[in-house]
Design a protein around this motif. Structure first.
Motif, short mmCIF file in Angstrom:
data_model
loop_
_atom_site.label_atom_id
_atom_site.label_comp_id
_atom_site.label_asym_id
_atom_site.label_seq_id
_atom_site.Cartn_x
_atom_site.Cartn_y
_atom_site.Cartn_z
N HIS A 126 13.68 44.69 3.95
CA HIS A 126 13.81 43.50 4.80
C HIS A 126 13.28 42.32 4.19
O HIS A 126 13.82 41.37 3.91
CB HIS A 126 13.53 43.78 6.32
CG HIS A 126 14.14 42.24 7.23
ND1 HIS A 126 15.04 42.31 7.40
CD2 HIS A 126 12.95 41.40 7.63
CE1 HIS A 126 14.87 41.18 8.16
NE2 HIS A 126 13.62 40.66 8.32
N ALA A 127 11.99 42.54 3.73
CA ALA A 127 11.28 41.25 3.48
C ALA A 127 11.72 40.94 2.08
O ALA A 127 11.84 39.84 1.81
CB ALA A 127 9.65 41.57 3.28
N ARG A 159 14.93 37.09 -1.42
CA ARG A 159 16.05 36.71 -2.09
C ARG A 159 16.92 35.71 -1.38
O ARG A 159 17.70 34.80 -2.01
CB ARG A 159 16.73 38.32 -2.33
CG ARG A 159 16.26 39.16 -3.48
CD ARG A 159 17.15 40.15 -3.91
NE ARG A 159 17.65 41.31 -2.77
CZ ARG A 159 17.01 42.09 -2.46
NH1 ARG A 159 15.90 42.59 -3.02
NH2 ARG A 159 17.48 42.75 -1.49
N ARG A 160 17.36 36.08 -0.19
CA ARG A 160 18.29 34.99 0.62
C ARG A 160 17.66 33.61 0.61
O ARG A 160 18.62 32.43 0.26
CB ARG A 160 18.67 35.46 2.10
CG ARG A 160 19.61 36.35 2.06
CD ARG A 160 19.90 36.91 3.51
NE ARG A 160 18.95 37.48 4.34
CZ ARG A 160 18.67 38.72 4.08
NH1 ARG A 160 19.49 39.60 3.27
NH2 ARG A 160 17.59 39.42 4.79
N LEU A 161 16.21 33.32 0.86
CA LEU A 161 15.61 32.05 0.72
C LEU A 161 15.70 31.55 -0.80
O LEU A 161 15.98 30.34 -0.57
CB LEU A 161 14.24 32.30 1.25
CG LEU A 161 14.29 32.51 2.69
CD1 LEU A 161 12.60 32.81 3.16
CD2 LEU A 161 14.66 31.52 3.65
N ALA A 162 15.43 32.36 -1.81
CA ALA A 162 15.67 31.88 -2.96
C ALA A 162 17.02 31.11 -3.46
O ALA A 162 17.22 30.47 -3.73
CB ALA A 162 15.05 32.88 -3.86
N LEU A 163 18.06 32.23 -2.96
CA LEU A 163 19.31 31.72 -3.19
C LEU A 163 19.69 30.50 -2.43
O LEU A 163 20.21 29.35 -3.08
CB LEU A 163 20.41 32.70 -2.86
CG LEU A 163 21.66 32.62 -2.71
CD1 LEU A 163 22.14 32.17 -4.11
CD2 LEU A 163 22.60 33.74 -2.32
#
Length: 192
Positions: free
Chosen positions: A75-76, A81-85
């Protein structure tokens, strides 16, 4: 009693005892919003790996917490990855939007919109979307020669329209005697 059915019954019994503690474990690490989802993922992994369930009750409990920890780590990684995207998208949008003010070129856009659909679509395809006259003609379903003649007439109408408005108000588009200046600038005016 051994075999797949016995493992299923043992896992069901272990989960009945451990599930509230697993949920609290997950809530403390990821919050109350994500914990139930991660508990569900933990249960899916546990059922998928039920053949690996240890015989000893304490070992089985620790095995379940180990699976929960792995779920938290996954999950982390996904969150990172979502935050970087999202950051890359924000940076890309800020670069793309930093070009011109929203009203820059409004007079040109208005002049194009007044041309009529045949001419305005052709001008937009060529100057805003970067198509050649042949490609724009194909998209519009007209022969290349027709696209060329419509483009020429559209340029003449735009020159006349922009030439009249330039004397009345200051425009971000400089209209000069050079017949291509207004149309050359069309490429730099972004669509609304």
């Amino acid at each position: 009693m051994t075999g797949p059915r016995a493992n299923d019954q043992r896992l069901t019994r272990e989960l009945g005892e451990v599930m509230p503690a697993l949920l609290r474990f997950l809530e403390r690490r990821v919050g109350t919003d994500d914990a139930p989802d991660l508990l569900g993922e933990t249960l899916v992994v546990a059922w998928r790996r039920v053949a690996d369930l240890p015989e000893d009750a304490e070992d089985a409990r620790m095995w379940l917490f180990g699976i929960a920890r792995g779920t938290i780590l996954n999950h982390a990684r996904g969150e990172r990855r979502r935050l970087a995207l999202a950051q890359r998208i924000r940076q890309r949008l800020s670069i793309d939007n930093a070009s011109a003010p929203a009203d820059a070129g409004a007079d040109v856009r208005d002049a194009i919109d007044r041309l009529g659909d045949d001419f305005s679509d052709l001008i937009k395809l060529v100057h805003w979307d970067g198509f050649t006259l042949a490609e724009a003609g194909e998209l519009l379903g007209i022969p290349t020669t027709t696209a060329r003649s419509r483009y020429r007439r559209a340029r003449e109408e735009l020159r006349a329209t922009l030439g009249e408005g330039a004397a009345e108000e200051r425009s971000p588009i400089q209209v000069t005697d050079d017949s291509e200046s207004a149309l050359t600038r069309l490429g730099t005016v972004s669509p609304p």
